[in-house]
Design a protein around this motif. Structure first.
Motif, mmCIF file in Angstrom:
data_model
loop_
_atom_site.group_PDB
_atom_site.id
_atom_site.type_symbol
_atom_site.label_atom_id
_atom_site.label_comp_id
_atom_site.label_asym_id
_atom_site.label_seq_id
_atom_site.Cartn_x
_atom_site.Cartn_y
_atom_site.Cartn_z
ATOM 1 N N LYS B 628 0.809 -1.212 0.000
ATOM 2 C CA LYS B 628 0.000 0.000 0.000
ATOM 3 C C LYS B 628 0.845 1.266 0.000
ATOM 4 C CE LYS B 628 -4.387 -0.764 2.381
ATOM 5 N NZ LYS B 628 -5.026 -0.647 3.681
ATOM 6 N N PHE B 629 1.991 1.176 0.612
ATOM 7 C CA PHE B 629 2.767 2.393 0.834
ATOM 8 C C PHE B 629 4.153 2.280 0.222
ATOM 9 C CE2 PHE B 629 -0.119 1.909 4.444
ATOM 10 C CZ PHE B 629 -0.862 3.062 4.302
ATOM 11 N N LEU B 630 4.707 3.447 0.005
ATOM 12 C CA LEU B 630 6.061 3.527 -0.529
ATOM 13 C C LEU B 630 6.845 4.486 0.360
ATOM 14 C CD1 LEU B 630 8.008 2.946 -2.975
ATOM 15 C CD2 LEU B 630 7.128 5.038 -3.977
ATOM 16 N N ALA B 631 8.051 4.107 0.670
ATOM 17 C CA ALA B 631 8.929 5.020 1.403
ATOM 18 C C ALA B 631 10.076 5.390 0.484
ATOM 19 C CB ALA B 631 9.471 4.353 2.661
ATOM 20 N N SER B 632 10.504 6.629 0.555
ATOM 21 C CA SER B 632 11.583 7.057 -0.321
ATOM 22 C C SER B 632 12.547 7.932 0.467
ATOM 23 C CB SER B 632 11.024 7.843 -1.511
ATOM 24 O OG SER B 632 10.354 8.987 -1.050
ATOM 25 N N GLY B 633 13.800 7.805 0.142
ATOM 26 C CA GLY B 633 14.818 8.600 0.830
ATOM 27 C C GLY B 633 15.701 9.289 -0.198
ATOM 28 N N ALA B 634 16.176 10.462 0.147
ATOM 29 C CA ALA B 634 16.919 11.246 -0.838
ATOM 30 C C ALA B 634 18.148 11.871 -0.208
ATOM 31 C CB ALA B 634 16.024 12.329 -1.421
ATOM 32 N N THR B 635 18.869 12.603 -1.041
ATOM 33 C CA THR B 635 20.082 13.251 -0.543
ATOM 34 C C THR B 635 19.764 14.328 0.486
ATOM 35 O OG1 THR B 635 19.972 14.759 -2.395
ATOM 36 C CG2 THR B 635 21.442 12.892 -2.626
ATOM 37 N N ASP B 636 18.509 14.768 0.521
ATOM 38 C CA ASP B 636 18.168 15.795 1.499
ATOM 39 C C ASP B 636 18.037 15.225 2.912
ATOM 40 O OD1 ASP B 636 15.838 14.433 1.259
ATOM 41 O OD2 ASP B 636 14.663 16.067 0.417
#
Lengths: 637, 745
Positions: B628-636
């Motif tokens: 159901k969900f998506l987690a995302s991580g970035a350079t910030d």
């Protein structure tokens, strides 16, 4: 600030001179200015583009450092031949050269002799990649193992103490370090009451683990115990171990209570030990001491100004303790004083008050002067110098007047030498030459002539001064487990003495089980070696021999240890450039620092090579003036 | 594919000699075509990197585009060959015909998009994947000219500052509720005005304009501004990717109707045509009815290279439910019973399994149909593995805020800053590392050593009928704890184990994806398609398919037995930095340097979600186990949580101070673990983060999101390593967390 940076971004481009230099290097002699401008803009733009692409490779390489291979890959993206010959894990040094009005940065390419390479033994083969597993966390708690970082950083401790409302997360409150366990040798178990001694009432919510309790016990016992080797180890542990922050409240209470009790008991040795603990705590870079200053500073101040610190003030060298504590005080003022806690001004006020009081005893007077003097030349100038006449008169009254008591006389002597020591260097700085004894007498009264000679000495010494090491260590060698007087009777055997000095009925009392200590014979002789650097003077080694016999007075011999080694280094030869380098080819850079006051020397030599270099530079010796820290600050800390 | 490429090269050589008289006419036509493209990007026929259409037409469009390109470059022979191989009618080579055919096909977009079998059969057409990539650079060129010429209309350069300042004053003076919304206009306007100045050779004006107003822009655009600042000449504008992105994709703004009217009225009153033109031509304003959004709401969603996602972009239905696993049920019970009987522990776990079975029997209404994507059939070994999985999962620890997982950290020592990728098998028995020195290494972390299969000669000798034949084929002499795989010619940036542990994928800077056998420890296939570095690759949860994404801004879907991609997911405006399969294998999520995340439908190749809100390149993605969900991580350093069904941001986890390289949900989805360059592993309370959601609020879907700033509450633990960036995380089947990274002294 971001705005400024951004504005700069727009205008950053390579200088046109670089274009010219590069054009010349490929054989284009005369390049039009316009072409240079156009080229530099274009080149700057392309370089920026490549740098941006290289950043991508760095990010995907999971690195924080941009490497030459990133640049190569970025060039590859643009279908450009990569730059060869720049493979290096470390940074690539660019050299700078100037001449003929041109400034160049270049990459030094040495000619490599192949036979050299062939003949040198092969370097060791780099280790292959390997995989190692460890527990980063066990059910939410990070174990204290060497693979994991030390439990709490200073910032974190600070955050905890300044923002206590922040909830401590399970990952952050780890068990403290247990490294100390291995260091201090297991002491014999003291059954029963001794165990109770160290169980202090915890003031924070942190519970000490069993290992930490053991560690704490060992450390405190070693610190105040008899074995000097153990003590050194324990102090070393306190000064370096990263995981002590949870025990800090206990240490702080231990010290403050210990000082309170031992001042009453006049137990000089223990006071010294406790001060050394303070020193070790302050040396530990991982501890956030600010929280516990309210306990530590009073303890230190007590050791500076207390009326009596030892049983026989006429014999025992409590002066050394006062000096040491004063230095500690100055150090803590320097590190911890902020505009909010105002430690320095508060301490200064307290000390000045006792100095101004006529009824102050010589011991306290000595302490307050020492404390003030350690705070730096400015404090000496404003607070002590104006009082020199007054103090001189007071000393004169004791020295030349009718003999009141031996103790007063010793006190006066010490105050006198202290004043001379500290004031001389300051006066040498602020007072113009020449030094005439009579003038000094009119200016400073009784102490004038002595000051005069000291000032003159200081001036010559300052000129001779080379780099100094600021050291504040108090090493106390104890031939026998003696200073803690009362216990020797208990343990009897020569084995490890039971560290039962501490007894805590309700509060912490450092005392012997038997009350009547004075009857115990003092040890025959205890030797204190005080290594210290006082302002202005070369580092000296004071050997203080403490004898227990009534007749012997403390022998203090000051060995100017620095002069012997320093003197050959500093040779001032007017204009003796090439000759000097020739005669001393091995000497590299000798940095001679000259305080500004040493005008006499400067007047003598028109060209003063303050730095002597063996590297032959075309234009003769490069003159380079670098102030050594000791010379520039002129304060011990 | 190799043949096609070879043909092209030959043709090019010939083309140097020959000249095609028709080329001029075609050039014009192409320009027409492109203009048409910019008006209605949906029906594009020319470029393969335009809006993705459904499967077959997409292929054909691509083909047409390729044909046109070949013709334009006077490679008529290649064009003819290609045409014949693709089985296209003669008239496509006629420019006019091509145009009409292209638009006609574009119109009938989803003819047979639902035909699942077509997915595999279609790859027999050789051209699209192979030929497309090499043409990328070529395609850009005409585009650039068209793009840039749009800037040629100009006003008085000196007035630009006045115009911009006027608008700024106006926006500063409007009511607070509109100000935040209208402020969004600043950045795209600023960029386009600057570019116009640069294009028209007003260099000093451009610099002055930049210096005066660049400070006003939001801080998260700083990276783009830096690129812009370097761009001061018209010549620089050719081939600058950022610029192209800006022009080819309209910057999307979401503005409420009231605010928009306000702006429109102002601009019309003032006769401020310069700005009005830019807004009309270069911006896409997505107008919605309702309350204007607040500053924080806007800030949460903005930051992407091309503005926010259009609302329509996220309206497609996404079947985010999980596939049920019916085939396994029966054999599972049988075999499991057998296994248990063998172990002498009869029927102890029976009741549990029944409940588990009944649960999975219920068809999730949100799940895609079982055969939506043809999945490989389960082999016996897979079934055995499933049984193992079931057994392990019964021993799984229930995690929660009071019951945090233990973390076992695998440190790569002596990696000399060269570790670039890590993966762990699902059963946590193998760990693989990709290195900057082009090698891939595989370690066994169980006592079982890695062995190769015997040589063919030795294999002939063994008894094929024996029960332990699988054991017999292994060569004990080759047993070792780790094996090294050589083959790439550049740093290995992505690595992925197949679910059955027989294969390993690696993607590299050299532009290839390689498939390795973990039985022979040799390379089986090199998938060539990306021409630029491939940043990431991942196997589908059911094996067989895999996805890769790289610097060429497209993600590709492959099947292991096809040497060309089955799907090309084009739409990102910058590098595709990471790609992840949805647990039901029907969708692929890709994160990009354009700071957006896209979700692609594997079946149709369409982009079904565009998620914006990150302020830096996205480097980590993770689907929750329930899909159901998506987690995302970035350079910030932020982790964002997304609801896939609604296409909305539902959470923001702040805490990391550097790039997040790894995200993983625990097996039951209670805990989200994040690993970062800042040397920490952090655990977050995922249950709480998702439970607090009231999905009914999503009805408006205009981006009125209300993010609570509860990162501190959700953070369950922070675990520092000594000096090891965390680049991979993995939950074992029993919910033990494995982390990996290279010690970086």
């Amino acid at each position: 600030m971001a705005e400024e940076r951004r504005q700069k971004q727009c205008s950053v481009s390579l200088p046109t001179e670089s274009m010219k230099a590069m054009a010349e290097s490929v054989g284009v002699g005369q390049l039009q200015e316009e072409s240079c401008v156009a080229l530099s803009e274009e080149v700057s733009y392309r370089i920026k583009e490549i740098a941006q692409d290289a950043l991508k490779f760095m990010h995907h390489g999971k690195r924080r450092k941009l490497t030459t291979s990133d640049i190569d890959n970025a060039l590859k993206l643009k279908n450009v031949e990569p730059l060869y010959g720049f493979q290096s894990q470390e940074f690539i040094p660019f050299r700078f050269a100037s001449g003929g009005g041109r400034e160049l940065h270049f990459y030094e390419e040495k000619e490599v002799d192949l036979s050299d390479i062939i003949n040198t033994p092969l370097p060791r083969v780099p280790l292959d990649v390997s995989l190692k597993a460890h527990w980063l966390s066990i059910e939410g708690v990070q174990p204290s193992i060497p693979e994991n970082p030390p439990p709490a950083s200073k910032e974190q401790q600070k955050a905890e103490s300044t923002e206590p409302l922040k909830v401590v997360k399970p990952g952050q409150e780890e068990k403290g370090a247990i490294q100390g366990k291995g260091q201090s040798t297991p002491a014999p178990d003291n059954k029963g009451k001794e165990k109770g001694l160290i169980r202090l009432k915890p003031r924070s919510t942190h519970e000490l683990s069993v290992e930490q309790q053991l560690y704490y016990k060992e450390i405190t016992e070693a610190c105040v115990g008899s074995c000097e080797a153990k003590r050194a180890e324990a102090l070393q542990s306190i000064a370096t171990d990263p995981g002590l922050y949870q025990m800090l409240p206990r240490f702080s209470t231990f010290i403050s209570e210990g000082v309170r009790v031992n001042v009453v008991q006049n137990n000089l040795a223990l006071l010294i030990y406790l001060m050394r603990m303070v020193k070790a705590l302050m040396d530990n870079p991982t501890l956030y001491l600010e929280k516990y200053l309210h306990e530590l500073i009073p303890a230190v101040v007590t050791c500076i100004v207390s009326k009596q610190l030892c049983l026989r003030p006429d014999v025992d060298n409590h002066w050394a303790l006062r000096d040491f504590a004063a230095r500690l005080m100055a150090q803590s003022c320097k590190t911890f004083s902020t505009t909010t806690n105002n430690i320095q001004s508060r301490i200064t006020k307290t000390l000045t008050k006792s100095l101004l009081d006529d009824k102050t005893q010589w011991t306290t007077r000595y302490g307050s002067i020492a404390g003030l003097a350690e705070l730096g030349p400015d404090v000496i100038k404003t607070l002590i110098l104006p009082r020199l006449t007054l103090e001189g008169a007071r000393i004169k009254a004791v020295m030349e007047g009718p003999v009141v008591s031996n103790i007063d006389k010793i006190g006066a002597e010490h105050v006198q030498s202290l004043l001379l020591k500290h004031c001389a260097s300051v006066i040498a700085k602020i007072r113009p030459q020449p030094d005439i004894a009579e003038q000094y007498r009119t200016d400073y009264g009784y102490l004038g002539p002595m000051l005069c000679s000291h000032v003159m000495k200081a001036r010559t010494q300052a000129a001779l001064q080379a780099q100094q090491v600021n050291r504040t260590t108090l090493t106390i060698t104890q031939p026998r487990s003696t200073l803690s007087v009362s216990q020797s009777g208990l343990s009897g055997s020569g084995g490890p003495r039971t560290p039962s000095i501490i007894k805590v009925p309700s509060s912490l009392t450092l005392m012997s089980p038997r009350p009547g200590t004075p009857s115990q014979p003092s040890p025959p002789a205890t030797k204190y070696i005080v290594m210290g650097t006082s302002s202005g003077a070369a580092s000296t080694q004071q050997v203080i021999t403490l004898s227990s016999s009534q007749s012997a007075s403390p022998v203090t011999s000051t060995v100017p240890s620095a002069t012997s080694t320093l003197q050959p280094l500093v040779k001032l030869e007017p204009g003796g450039g090439p000759g000097l380098t020739a005669s001393r080819p091995l000497q590299k850079y000798i940095v001679v620092s000259l305080p500004s006051s040493a005008s006499s020397l400067e007047s003598k030599s028109s060209v003063l090579p303050t730095s002597i270099s063996s590297a032959p530079v075309d234009g003769g010796i490069k003159l380079e003036r670098s102030e050594s820290p000791a010379a520039s600050t002129q304060s011990p800390h | 594919m190799a043949a096609v490429q070879g043909g092209m090269v030959d043709a090019k050589d010939e083309a140097d000699i020959k000249t095609e008289p028709a080329s001029d006419g075609f050039g014009n036509n192409h320009a027409n075509d492109s203009r048409l493209l910019s008006e209605s990007p949906g029906s594009s026929a020319a470029a393969g990197n335009s809006k993705p259409a459904a499967g077959a037409p997409e292929d054909q469009q691509t083909l047409l585009a390729v044909l046109q390109f070949l013709r334009k470059n006077k490679l008529s022979e290649s064009a003819e060959i290609l045409r014949r191989e693709a089985g296209l009618p003669e008239e496509v080579l006629d420019p006019k015909g091509a145009d009409s055919a292209g638009s006609g096909l574009g119109g009938s977009a989803d003819v047979d998009g639902g035909d699942a079998s077509a997915l595999l059969s279609r790859v027999t057409v050789p051209a699209p994947g192979g030929a497309k990539a090499p043409t990328k650079a070529g395609e850009d060129q005409p585009d650039v000219n068209v793009v840039l010429s749009a800037y040629s209309q100009q006003g008085d350069p000196a007035l630009y500052q006045v115009y911009y300042n006027g608008l700024k004053k106006f926006i500063e003076s409007v009511l607070d509720c509109h100000r935040a919304e209208l402020s969004q206009v600043f950045y795209p306007l600023f960029v386009h005005m600057y570019l116009e100045l640069v294009y028209n050779n007003h260099e000093s004006e451009a610099k002055a304009f930049f210096e005066r107003f660049s400070g006003d822009q939001e801080c998260y655009y700083e990276d783009d501004l830096r690129i812009l600042s370097g761009l001061t000449k018209k010549e620089h504008m050719r081939g600058n990717e950022t610029l192209l992105d800006f022009r080819t994709s309209k910057f999307v703004l979401r503005i409420s109707r009231d605010s928009y009217q306000l702006l429109k009225r102002h601009l019309q009153e003032r006769q401020n045509n310069q700005i009005w033109n830019i807004i009309q031509e270069h911006l896409y304003i997505d107008i919605f009815d309702g309350m204007p959004r607040s500053k924080s709401q806007i800030d949460a969603m903005s930051g992407s290279l091309a503005g926010e996602a259009k609302r329509e972009a996220n309206k497609a239905k996404v079947y985010y439910g999980l596939l049920k696993e019916p085939e396994i049920e029966l054999p599972l019970d049988d075999e499991d019973e057998e296994a248990e009987n063998e172990e002498g522990k009869p029927k102890k776990k029976k009741p549990k399994k029944d409940s588990a079975g009944s649960k999975s029997k219920k068809q999730d209404p949100n799940a895609p149909s079982q055969t939506r994507i043809p999945l490989p059939e389960l082999k016996d070994s897979d079934k055995l593995d499933k049984i193992m999985y079931m057994k392990e999962s019964t021993k799984r620890i229930r995690l929660g805020p009071d019951n945090l997982p233990s973390i076992c950290f695998y440190t790569f020592l002596n990696a000399y800053q060269g570790l670039t990728a890590v993966d762990v098998t699902d059963d946590s028995s193998l760990i693989a590392g990709g290195f900057a020195d082009s090698t891939v290494r595989v370690w066994s972390v169980t006592p079982k050593k890695l062995r190769k299969v015997k040589t063919a000669a030795d294999l002939n000798l063994i008894d094929k009928e024996s029960d332990d034949v699988l054991e017999r084929i292994m060569d004990d002499k080759t047993a070792s704890e780790s094996k090294c795989l050589y083959g790439h010619t550049g740093p290995v940036y992505g690595i992925s184990f197949s679910p059955d542990r027989n294969y390993l994928l690696s993607s590299s800077e050299d532009g290839s994806v390689r498939l390795w056998s973990l039985l022979t420890f040799t390379c089986l296939v090199g998938y060539k398609g990306h021409n630029y570095p491939v940043w990431d690759t991942q196997f589908s949860p059911y094996g067989y398919y895999f996805v890769s994404g790289g610097h060429d801004r497209v993600a590709r879907l492959w099947a292991t037995d096809h040497h060309q991609p089955l799907r090309i997911f084009a739409g990102h405006l910058a590098d595709v930095t990471c790609s992840r399969f949805h647990p039901n294998a029907n969708y692929v999520a890709t994160g990009s340097s354009d700071r957006a995340i896209r979700l692609w439908d594997v079946l149709t190749g369409n982009c079904v979600r565009i998620l914006t809100g990150h302020k830096g390149p996205v480097h980590a993605l993770a689907f929750s186990p329930n899909g159901k969900f998506l987690a995302s991580g970035a350079t910030d350093g932020r982790v964002l949580l997304w609801d896939i069904g609604h296409g909305l941001m539902v959470g923001e986890l702040k805490g990391h101070t550097d790039t997040i390289y790894s995200l993983r949900f625990s097996r039951d989805g209670e805990i989200l673990a994040s690993g970062s360059m800042d040397n920490t592993v952090r655990l977050w309370d995922a249950t709480k983060a998702f439970d607090d959601l009231e999905t009914d609020d999503f009805t408006a879907a205009t981006g009125h999101i209300h993010l609570q700033d509860n990162s501190q509450e959700l953070l369950l633990g922070t675990y520092m390593t000594k000096s090891t960036p965390v680049i991979h995380l993995h939950f074992t089947r029993r919910n033990l967390l494995l982390a990996a990274g290279a010690y970086n002294p």
